[in-house]
Design an enzyme around this catalytic site. Structure first.
Site, mmCIF file in Angstrom:
data_model
loop_
_atom_site.group_PDB
_atom_site.id
_atom_site.type_symbol
_atom_site.label_atom_id
_atom_site.label_comp_id
_atom_site.label_asym_id
_atom_site.label_seq_id
_atom_site.Cartn_x
_atom_site.Cartn_y
_atom_site.Cartn_z
ATOM 1 N N SER A 8 0.867 -1.178 0.000
ATOM 2 C CA SER A 8 0.000 0.000 0.000
ATOM 3 C C SER A 8 0.901 1.224 0.000
ATOM 4 C CB SER A 8 -0.937 -0.004 1.213
ATOM 5 O OG SER A 8 -0.213 -0.150 2.423
ATOM 6 N N GLU A 10 1.250 5.700 0.676
ATOM 7 C CA GLU A 10 0.724 6.951 1.220
ATOM 8 C C GLU A 10 1.129 8.107 0.314
ATOM 9 O OE1 GLU A 10 0.850 8.150 5.556
ATOM 10 O OE2 GLU A 10 2.234 9.645 4.718
ATOM 11 N N ASP A 102 -1.321 16.097 14.164
ATOM 12 C CA ASP A 102 -0.292 17.005 14.683
ATOM 13 C C ASP A 102 -0.894 18.392 14.887
ATOM 14 O OD1 ASP A 102 1.708 15.049 14.535
ATOM 15 O OD2 ASP A 102 2.040 15.480 12.407
ATOM 16 N N PHE A 211 13.220 14.939 10.029
ATOM 17 C CA PHE A 211 11.893 14.422 10.335
ATOM 18 C C PHE A 211 11.961 13.402 11.473
ATOM 19 C CE2 PHE A 211 8.132 11.717 8.784
ATOM 20 C CZ PHE A 211 7.240 12.454 9.546
ATOM 21 N N HIS A 258 3.602 -0.917 3.964
ATOM 22 C CA HIS A 258 2.994 0.371 3.622
ATOM 23 C C HIS A 258 4.112 1.368 3.335
ATOM 24 C CE1 HIS A 258 -0.182 3.367 3.548
ATOM 25 N NE2 HIS A 258 0.519 4.142 4.357
#
Length: 280
Positions: A8, A10, A102, A211, A258
């Site tokens: 999958s 994102e 967030d 990040f 993912h």
């Protein structure tokens, strides 16, 4: 031979016309790999709420993809949040990634809307009660910055499943053993739902380090050394590292992967090809 995983992806919602073309190019490059689902994120503080909704509908209608729409608790009343969910259902979207979300940049921390959901548990419970969605949630194999201790995230994940979650997608990590330790602790806590590891092929080592630091993911020193020495071979290094980690995850019993694409499809597609996931 490594078994072929379910995959999958994102995506980010586009913020402008150029980014819209970028999203189309990314989806065009990856949709023929037949992902089980794709997800579309929210910006911090819900800043891309409308854009996310538009992107979700577009990917579902134009490309025929099974889209899991991100939905958060940030800066919205319960009624507003559930109205968004209803709009997704009306558009034929049957999966939601339910998250606390967030806070807006500079907010210093999450503060619930006075008439909103206090946390992801409340959101999951409310969405589950509608009976309209398959619910996916977030999980943190490395401790969340707000976690009281290393077991807090596992306990909270158990509460998410108890509230109605069907599966969980982890934050990215650098070491497959990090995932295995988290999965084992989750199972020991009573979690029976599927936990999908989140894979982030590294397009920018500087960006990924920044990040990682913001979300509490430890950065291995040896990777710093590898990328410093890689030079023009950084892209191939990223593909090789992600492929190796995925192969180890699959060997350890993982069936689903993912990929966080960052709307840059080439790295994720190369890793999938290495794992035997092709359009053929």
């Amino acid at each position: 031979m490594t078994k072929t995983p379910n995959i999958s992806f994102e995506f980010f919602p586009p913020k402008n016309m150029a980014a819209t073309f970028g999203l189309f190019e990314t989806v065009n490059a990856l949709h023929d790999l037949k992902p089980g689902f794709v997800s579309v994120t929210y910006g911090a503080g819900g800043t891309t709420r409308t854009l996310t909704h538009e992107a979700v509908e577009l990917l579902h209608k134009k490309f025929g993809l099974n889209v899991a729409a991100h939905l958060t608790c940030v800066d919205a009343t319960k009624a507003e949040t559930l109205a968004i969910a209803d709009a997704y259902a009306a558009a034929g979207v049957s999966e939601i990634v339910a998250l606390r979300g967030d806070p807006p940049k500079g907010a210093g921390g999450f503060t619930p809307h006075p008439e909103g959901f206090a946390n992801s548990i409340e959101l999951i419970e409310a969405l589950s009660e509608t009976g309209k969605f398959k619910l996916r949630v977030g999980a943190y194999p490395d401790p969340h910055p707000e976690a009281a201790d290393e077991n807090a995230d596992v306990k909270f994940l158990k509460r998410k499943f108890d509230a109605g979650a069907d599966s969980a997608i982890t934050q990215f990590f650098f070491d497959p053993d990090t995932f295995f330790r988290f999965r084992d602790r989750a199972v020991a806590t009573g979690v029976t739902g599927k936990i999908l590891p989140g894979i982030l092929p590294i397009s920018s080592w500087t960006g990924v380090k920044k990040f990682a630091q913001s979300c509490g993911t430890p950065v291995p020193a040896h990777l710093d050394d590898l990328f410093t020495k890689a030079g023009d071979n950084a892209e191939q290094l990223s593909i090789d590292l992600a492929t190796d980690m995925c192969e180890k995850l699959i060997a350890g019993g993982v069936d689903d992967l993912h990929f966080y694409t960052l709307n840059k499809p080439n790295l994720s597609k190369s890793v999938c090809t290495n794992l035997g996931v092709t359009s053929a």
